[in-house]
Scaffold this motif. Structure first.
Motif, PDB file in Angstrom:
ATOM      1  N   PRO A 119      -5.888 -24.664  38.548  1.00 33.62           N
ATOM      2  CA  PRO A 119      -6.920 -23.613  38.537  1.00 33.62           C
ATOM      3  C   PRO A 119      -7.571 -23.360  39.889  1.00 33.62           C
ATOM      4  CG  PRO A 119      -7.749 -25.636  37.539  1.00 33.62           C
ATOM      5  CD  PRO A 119      -6.287 -25.841  37.750  1.00 33.62           C
ATOM      6  N   ASP A 120      -7.419 -24.294  40.834  1.00 32.69           N
ATOM      7  CA  ASP A 120      -8.086 -24.147  42.118  1.00 32.69           C
ATOM      8  C   ASP A 120      -7.190 -23.533  43.193  1.00 32.69           C
ATOM      9  OD1 ASP A 120     -10.447 -25.310  41.130  1.00 32.69           O
ATOM     10  OD2 ASP A 120      -9.680 -27.325  41.513  1.00 32.69           O
ATOM     11  N   VAL A 121      -5.962 -23.169  42.824  1.00 33.21           N
ATOM     12  CA  VAL A 121      -5.052 -22.521  43.773  1.00 33.21           C
ATOM     13  C   VAL A 121      -5.144 -21.010  43.588  1.00 33.21           C
ATOM     14  CG1 VAL A 121      -2.653 -22.245  44.526  1.00 33.21           C
ATOM     15  CG2 VAL A 121      -3.489 -24.498  43.801  1.00 33.21           C
ATOM     16  N   GLU A 122      -5.328 -20.290  44.686  1.00 36.46           N
ATOM     17  CA  GLU A 122      -5.386 -18.831  44.662  1.00 36.46           C
ATOM     18  C   GLU A 122      -4.144 -18.274  45.348  1.00 36.46           C
ATOM     19  OE1 GLU A 122      -8.929 -18.435  46.871  1.00 36.46           O
ATOM     20  OE2 GLU A 122     -10.267 -18.720  45.167  1.00 36.46           O
ATOM     21  N   ILE A 123      -3.627 -17.149  44.829  1.00 34.66           N
ATOM     22  CA  ILE A 123      -2.358 -16.603  45.327  1.00 34.66           C
ATOM     23  C   ILE A 123      -2.537 -15.157  45.757  1.00 34.66           C
ATOM     24  CG2 ILE A 123       0.057 -16.101  44.773  1.00 34.66           C
ATOM     25  CD1 ILE A 123      -0.096 -18.256  42.619  1.00 34.66           C
ATOM     26  N   ASP A 124      -2.128 -14.862  46.984  1.00 35.01           N
ATOM     27  CA  ASP A 124      -1.946 -13.483  47.430  1.00 35.01           C
ATOM     28  C   ASP A 124      -0.470 -13.174  47.263  1.00 35.01           C
ATOM     29  OD1 ASP A 124      -4.578 -13.109  48.084  1.00 35.01           O
ATOM     30  OD2 ASP A 124      -4.318 -13.590  50.202  1.00 35.01           O
ATOM     31  N   LEU A 125      -0.141 -12.297  46.316  1.00 32.63           N
ATOM     32  CA  LEU A 125       1.252 -12.024  45.979  1.00 32.63           C
ATOM     33  C   LEU A 125       1.675 -10.685  46.574  1.00 32.63           C
ATOM     34  CD1 LEU A 125       3.432 -13.512  44.355  1.00 32.63           C
ATOM     35  CD2 LEU A 125       2.815 -12.109  42.382  1.00 32.63           C
ATOM     36  N   ASP A 126       2.634 -10.734  47.480  1.00 29.01           N
ATOM     37  CA  ASP A 126       3.181  -9.535  48.112  1.00 29.01           C
ATOM     38  C   ASP A 126       4.471  -9.181  47.383  1.00 29.01           C
ATOM     39  OD1 ASP A 126       4.123  -7.537  49.701  1.00 29.01           O
ATOM     40  OD2 ASP A 126       3.875  -8.581  51.601  1.00 29.01           O
ATOM     41  N   ILE A 127       4.432  -8.146  46.531  1.00 28.07           N
ATOM     42  CA  ILE A 127       5.594  -7.765  45.725  1.00 28.07           C
ATOM     43  C   ILE A 127       6.265  -6.548  46.351  1.00 28.07           C
ATOM     44  CG2 ILE A 127       6.366  -6.955  43.467  1.00 28.07           C
ATOM     45  CD1 ILE A 127       4.181  -8.531  42.175  1.00 28.07           C
ATOM     46  N   GLY A 128       7.525  -6.667  46.668  1.00 27.41           N
ATOM     47  CA  GLY A 128       8.264  -5.548  47.268  1.00 27.41           C
ATOM     48  C   GLY A 128       9.665  -5.976  47.635  1.00 27.41           C
ATOM     49  N   ASN A 129      10.452  -5.024  48.103  1.00 31.21           N
ATOM     50  CA  ASN A 129      11.849  -5.304  48.422  1.00 31.21           C
ATOM     51  C   ASN A 129      12.145  -5.269  49.918  1.00 31.21           C
ATOM     52  OD1 ASN A 129      12.654  -5.581  45.697  1.00 31.21           O
ATOM     53  ND2 ASN A 129      12.745  -3.369  45.470  1.00 31.21           N
ATOM     54  N   ARG A 130      11.105  -5.149  50.743  1.00 34.01           N
ATOM     55  CA  ARG A 130      11.356  -5.102  52.177  1.00 34.01           C
ATOM     56  C   ARG A 130      11.557  -6.515  52.724  1.00 34.01           C
ATOM     57  NH1 ARG A 130       6.795  -6.024  55.513  1.00 34.01           N
ATOM     58  NH2 ARG A 130       4.936  -6.621  54.321  1.00 34.01           N
ATOM     59  N   ARG A 131      12.369  -6.621  53.765  1.00 32.95           N
ATOM     60  CA  ARG A 131      12.554  -7.900  54.437  1.00 32.95           C
ATOM     61  C   ARG A 131      11.390  -8.110  55.397  1.00 32.95           C
ATOM     62  NH1 ARG A 131      17.571 -10.580  54.045  1.00 32.95           N
ATOM     63  NH2 ARG A 131      18.344 -10.085  51.962  1.00 32.95           N
ATOM     64  N   ILE A 132      10.666  -9.177  55.203  1.00 36.74           N
ATOM     65  CA  ILE A 132       9.466  -9.418  55.990  1.00 36.74           C
ATOM     66  C   ILE A 132       9.713 -10.508  57.027  1.00 36.74           C
ATOM     67  CG2 ILE A 132       7.969  -8.748  54.077  1.00 36.74           C
ATOM     68  CD1 ILE A 132       7.424 -11.753  53.703  1.00 36.74           C
ATOM     69  N   ASP A 133       8.846 -10.543  58.014  1.00 37.54           N
ATOM     70  CA  ASP A 133       8.839 -11.606  59.013  1.00 37.54           C
ATOM     71  C   ASP A 133       7.790 -12.623  58.580  1.00 37.54           C
ATOM     72  OD1 ASP A 133       8.413 -13.241  61.241  1.00 37.54           O
ATOM     73  OD2 ASP A 133       8.919 -11.641  62.643  1.00 37.54           O
ATOM     74  N   LEU A 134       8.247 -13.755  58.053  1.00 40.42           N
ATOM     75  CA  LEU A 134       7.317 -14.738  57.508  1.00 40.42           C
ATOM     76  C   LEU A 134       6.337 -15.237  58.556  1.00 40.42           C
ATOM     77  CD1 LEU A 134       9.556 -14.761  55.258  1.00 40.42           C
ATOM     78  CD2 LEU A 134       9.020 -17.170  54.938  1.00 40.42           C
ATOM     79  N   LEU A 135       6.815 -15.483  59.765  1.00 38.34           N
ATOM     80  CA  LEU A 135       5.943 -16.000  60.811  1.00 38.34           C
ATOM     81  C   LEU A 135       4.913 -14.969  61.237  1.00 38.34           C
ATOM     82  CD1 LEU A 135       8.537 -17.896  63.025  1.00 38.34           C
ATOM     83  CD2 LEU A 135       6.855 -18.904  61.492  1.00 38.34           C
ATOM     84  N   ALA A 136       5.378 -13.729  61.454  1.00 40.07           N
ATOM     85  CA  ALA A 136       4.479 -12.692  61.951  1.00 40.07           C
ATOM     86  C   ALA A 136       3.436 -12.306  60.921  1.00 40.07           C
ATOM     87  CB  ALA A 136       5.280 -11.461  62.372  1.00 40.07           C
ATOM     88  N   GLU A 137       3.774 -12.393  59.631  1.00 38.56           N
ATOM     89  CA  GLU A 137       2.858 -11.925  58.593  1.00 38.56           C
ATOM     90  C   GLU A 137       2.131 -13.066  57.886  1.00 38.56           C
ATOM     91  OE1 GLU A 137       4.227  -8.690  56.166  1.00 38.56           O
ATOM     92  OE2 GLU A 137       5.882  -8.277  57.527  1.00 38.56           O
ATOM     93  N   GLY A 138       2.323 -14.283  58.358  1.00 36.89           N
ATOM     94  CA  GLY A 138       1.567 -15.404  57.812  1.00 36.89           C
ATOM     95  C   GLY A 138       1.900 -15.726  56.370  1.00 36.89           C
ATOM     96  N   ILE A 139       3.173 -15.608  55.991  1.00 37.83           N
ATOM     97  CA  ILE A 139       3.601 -15.891  54.618  1.00 37.83           C
ATOM     98  C   ILE A 139       3.881 -17.388  54.471  1.00 37.83           C
ATOM     99  CG2 ILE A 139       5.298 -15.364  52.837  1.00 37.83           C
ATOM    100  CD1 ILE A 139       3.591 -12.993  53.604  1.00 37.83           C
ATOM    101  N   ASP A 140       3.327 -18.007  53.452  1.00 39.00           N
ATOM    102  CA  ASP A 140       3.567 -19.434  53.222  1.00 39.00           C
ATOM    103  C   ASP A 140       4.970 -19.688  52.689  1.00 39.00           C
ATOM    104  OD1 ASP A 140       0.983 -20.763  53.853  1.00 39.00           O
ATOM    105  OD2 ASP A 140       0.239 -19.384  52.333  1.00 39.00           O
TER     106      ASP A 140
END
Length: 303
Positions: A119-140
């Motif tokens: 219950p103490d974990v919060e999630i920012d969920l980015d839903i989409g089909n684009r290829r993202i840059d994990l490092l540049a966008e701070g994705i865990d």
């Protein structure tokens, strides 16, 4: 000066490539990030970054400092994670990227169970089909369908999925039922493009262990999996969609599976995350939960 905050800001600027992107992923004003880096350089008495109006590059001294700081921050995260894990209460916010179909049909419907356990974990969920840059966008971490091309990322296969060729009964009553993949060339079909303006993916078939990619002229091409399924349900044409996304419609009789003697090759699903990052307790429990979620799904578990 908060040395840890300055170190973290420096790492994010190096990975993101600009102060603006780093500030966005840290949820800090651009001026604050700039000030932290300036104070860090002044304190160290060395220039860490070369700045121009268009880009930021790391100096030789900055590159050495970056490698050491990443390890130091990882050790700190390890220490905090060990303490959190010992208390068995992972907490904090994580940023997760997930494809549209898996996000809307698999992940989101099951998240209530995850929050019940954590219950103490919060999630920012980015839903989409684009290829993202994990490092540049701070994705865990990211759930990625298909092969992972970025060799510098850590990739862990968590499942597989196949495709089902299908159409509505109303469509088949009008246009007929294909007896072979080649007959699809003479029937209305709907194509799925992996990105806006991209070329539609070929229909995949396999016979006698031989894989075949069939390219056809589609009457409609979309770049969103929800729209793709909607097009099939609207009798606009034959679709070839991930089996997990159409199983409910097939069970209800809304869609009819076609060409079942021609199997489709299995596609892998990976969870990926940046290197040089210690998996904190909150990220680790999320990944473990996703692995279990896929294992319980007949159409997504690893084979």
């Amino acid at each position: 000066m908060d040395r840890i905050a300055a170190m973290n800001a420096f790492v994010r600027v190096v990975e993101a490539g600009t102060f603006a992107k780093a500030a966005d992923t840290l949820d800090l004003p651009n001026a604050t990030v700039t000030r932290l880096i300036q104070r860090l350089e002044a304190d160290l008495k060395v220039r860490l970054l070369h700045r121009t109006t268009r880009s930021v590059t790391v100096t030789p001294e900055g590159a050495i400092y970056y490698e050491r700081v990443v390890r130091l921050l990882a050790d700190l995260a390890d220490l905090e994670s060990s303490t959190t894990h010992a208390q068995r209460k992972p907490s904090g916010r994580i940023h997760v990227d997930v494809p549209t179909a898996i996000g809307t049909l698999v992940l989101v419907p099951a998240l209530a169970d995850f929050y019940l356990a954590y219950p103490d974990v919060e999630i920012d969920l980015d839903i989409g089909n684009r290829r993202i840059d994990l490092l540049a966008e701070g994705i865990d971490c990211s759930i990625r369908a298909g092969e992972v091309e970025e060799q510098f990322l850590v990739a862990r296969q968590i499942g597989t999925f196949g495709f089902t060729t299908c159409a509505t009964r109303a469509f088949l009553d009008v246009h007929g039922t294909p007896a072979s993949p080649e007959q699809l060339r003479d029937l209305p079909t709907v194509g799925m493009a992996p990105s806006r303006g991209g070329r539609a993916l070929p229909f995949q078939f396999s016979e006698d262990d031989q894989n075949c990619d069939l390219t056809v002229d589609h009457r409609l091409v979309v770049d969103d999996t929800n729209a793709y399924l909607a097009a099939g349900l609207a009798s606009l044409g034959i679709i070839q969609a991930p089996t997990y996304s159409v199983r409910a419609a097939i069970a209800a009789g809304t869609l009819v599976p076609l060409l079942e003697d021609w199997q489709q090759q299995a596609n892998p699903v990976h969870v990926i995350y940046p290197p040089n990052r210690y998996l904190s307790a909150k990220v680790r429990v999320f990944i473990d939960w996703v692995i279990e979620l896929f294992e319980q799904n007949e159409h997504l578990k690893r084979r």
